[in-house]
Design a protein around this motif. Structure first.
Motif, mmCIF file in Angstrom:
data_model
loop_
_atom_site.group_PDB
_atom_site.id
_atom_site.type_symbol
_atom_site.label_atom_id
_atom_site.label_comp_id
_atom_site.label_asym_id
_atom_site.label_seq_id
_atom_site.Cartn_x
_atom_site.Cartn_y
_atom_site.Cartn_z
ATOM 1 N N ALA A 102 29.079 34.477 46.037
ATOM 2 C CA ALA A 102 28.227 35.578 46.508
ATOM 3 C C ALA A 102 27.692 35.292 47.907
ATOM 4 O O ALA A 102 27.638 36.197 48.748
ATOM 5 C CB ALA A 102 27.081 35.810 45.532
ATOM 6 N N ARG A 103 27.302 34.041 48.177
ATOM 7 C CA ARG A 103 26.810 33.684 49.526
ATOM 8 C C ARG A 103 27.921 33.801 50.563
ATOM 9 O O ARG A 103 27.682 34.259 51.682
ATOM 10 C CB ARG A 103 26.222 32.279 49.534
ATOM 11 N N MET A 104 29.128 33.400 50.191
ATOM 12 C CA MET A 104 30.249 33.528 51.128
ATOM 13 C C MET A 104 30.493 34.999 51.458
ATOM 14 O O MET A 104 30.639 35.367 52.617
ATOM 15 C CB MET A 104 31.517 32.903 50.553
ATOM 16 N N LEU A 105 30.517 35.848 50.425
ATOM 17 C CA LEU A 105 30.725 37.279 50.651
ATOM 18 C C LEU A 105 29.595 37.881 51.482
ATOM 19 O O LEU A 105 29.849 38.676 52.390
ATOM 20 C CB LEU A 105 30.844 38.016 49.318
ATOM 21 N N ALA A 106 28.359 37.493 51.185
ATOM 22 C CA ALA A 106 27.218 38.023 51.941
ATOM 23 C C ALA A 106 27.323 37.648 53.417
ATOM 24 O O ALA A 106 26.964 38.438 54.292
ATOM 25 C CB ALA A 106 25.912 37.515 51.346
ATOM 26 N N GLY A 107 27.834 36.452 53.694
ATOM 27 C CA GLY A 107 28.035 36.037 55.079
ATOM 28 C C GLY A 107 29.035 36.911 55.812
ATOM 29 O O GLY A 107 29.026 36.991 57.038
ATOM 30 N N LEU A 108 29.891 37.580 55.059
ATOM 31 C CA LEU A 108 30.866 38.509 55.629
ATOM 32 C C LEU A 108 30.356 39.953 55.615
ATOM 33 O O LEU A 108 31.067 40.868 56.002
ATOM 34 C CB LEU A 108 32.182 38.428 54.850
ATOM 35 N N GLY A 109 29.138 40.140 55.126
ATOM 36 C CA GLY A 109 28.567 41.479 55.062
ATOM 37 C C GLY A 109 28.913 42.232 53.792
ATOM 38 O O GLY A 109 28.686 43.439 53.699
ATOM 39 N N ILE A 110 29.469 41.539 52.811
ATOM 40 C CA ILE A 110 29.833 42.174 51.539
ATOM 41 C C ILE A 110 28.732 41.873 50.533
ATOM 42 O O ILE A 110 28.555 40.736 50.119
ATOM 43 C CB ILE A 110 31.183 41.643 51.011
ATOM 44 N N THR A 111 27.986 42.901 50.164
ATOM 45 C CA THR A 111 26.893 42.709 49.208
ATOM 46 C C THR A 111 27.041 43.577 47.969
ATOM 47 O O THR A 111 26.276 43.448 47.035
ATOM 48 C CB THR A 111 25.537 43.005 49.877
ATOM 49 N N ASP A 112 28.030 44.447 47.968
ATOM 50 C CA ASP A 112 28.269 45.357 46.852
ATOM 51 C C ASP A 112 29.356 44.763 45.957
ATOM 52 O O ASP A 112 30.479 44.531 46.419
ATOM 53 C CB ASP A 112 28.699 46.719 47.395
ATOM 54 N N ASP A 113 29.028 44.499 44.703
ATOM 55 C CA ASP A 113 29.995 43.899 43.781
ATOM 56 C C ASP A 113 31.194 44.803 43.506
ATOM 57 O O ASP A 113 32.232 44.332 43.053
ATOM 58 C CB ASP A 113 29.327 43.555 42.448
ATOM 59 N N GLU A 114 31.062 46.082 43.770
ATOM 60 C CA GLU A 114 32.139 47.020 43.497
ATOM 61 C C GLU A 114 33.161 47.082 44.634
ATOM 62 O O GLU A 114 34.312 47.423 44.423
ATOM 63 C CB GLU A 114 31.571 48.423 43.257
ATOM 64 N N THR A 115 32.734 46.779 45.858
ATOM 65 C CA THR A 115 33.608 46.871 47.025
ATOM 66 C C THR A 115 33.783 45.483 47.608
ATOM 67 O O THR A 115 32.977 45.032 48.394
ATOM 68 C CB THR A 115 33.010 47.816 48.091
ATOM 69 N N LEU A 116 34.829 44.808 47.188
ATOM 70 C CA LEU A 116 35.060 43.447 47.646
ATOM 71 C C LEU A 116 36.098 43.435 48.760
ATOM 72 O O LEU A 116 37.148 42.808 48.674
ATOM 73 C CB LEU A 116 35.515 42.564 46.485
ATOM 74 N N ASP A 117 35.790 44.169 49.835
ATOM 75 C CA ASP A 117 36.697 44.169 50.975
ATOM 76 C C ASP A 117 35.952 44.531 52.248
ATOM 77 O O ASP A 117 34.845 45.053 52.212
ATOM 78 C CB ASP A 117 37.876 45.117 50.748
ATOM 79 N N ILE A 118 36.578 44.179 53.366
ATOM 80 C CA ILE A 118 36.091 44.600 54.675
ATOM 81 C C ILE A 118 37.286 45.109 55.464
ATOM 82 O O ILE A 118 38.404 44.617 55.311
ATOM 83 C CB ILE A 118 35.348 43.478 55.442
ATOM 84 N N THR A 119 37.037 46.121 56.276
ATOM 85 C CA THR A 119 38.100 46.759 57.046
ATOM 86 C C THR A 119 37.718 46.792 58.514
ATOM 87 O O THR A 119 36.563 46.998 58.865
ATOM 88 C CB THR A 119 38.344 48.196 56.545
#
Length: 102
Positions: free
Chosen positions: A60-77
């Motif tokens: 979760a911390r790794m994802l948050a560092g990428l700006g991903i905080t929504d458990d439903e949307t695990l991607d960045i574009t």
């Protein structure tokens, strides 16, 4: 004809693996893929989210560092440059690797 990874995509995924390791994760703890869109955008999509054996707070911390905080949307574009820059920035903010003894 199928297209393989190019050097930019490998650079993005290499940074992602380094970021995972900084957060105490193995790159084998999760799956991620780059999907190139027709409009020139690229999506970094996470799948095979770690199971309970892997500390969920680290992922979760790794994802948050990428700006991903929504458990439903695990991607960045974004463009490939934007994805690379986002990973570079996240690496600068991530915990430093332990010093190696001599």
């Amino acid at each position: 004809m199928s297209r393989g990874l190019d050097n930019v995509e490998i650079a993005i995924l290499s940074r992602l693996n380094e970021l995972a390791e900084r957060h105490g994760l193995s790159p084998l703890d999760f799956g991620a893929v780059l999907e190139r869109e027709d409009d020139g955008q690229t999506t970094l999509r996470f799948f095979d989210v770690p199971d309970e054996a892997v500390p969920q707070d680290r992922f979760a911390r790794m994802l948050a560092g990428l700006g991903i905080t929504d458990d439903e949307t695990l991607d960045i574009t974004g463009t490939r440059l934007q994805l690379y820059d986002t990973l570079q920035w996240a690496l600068q903010q991530a915990p430093k690797p332990p010093a190696r003894g001599r």
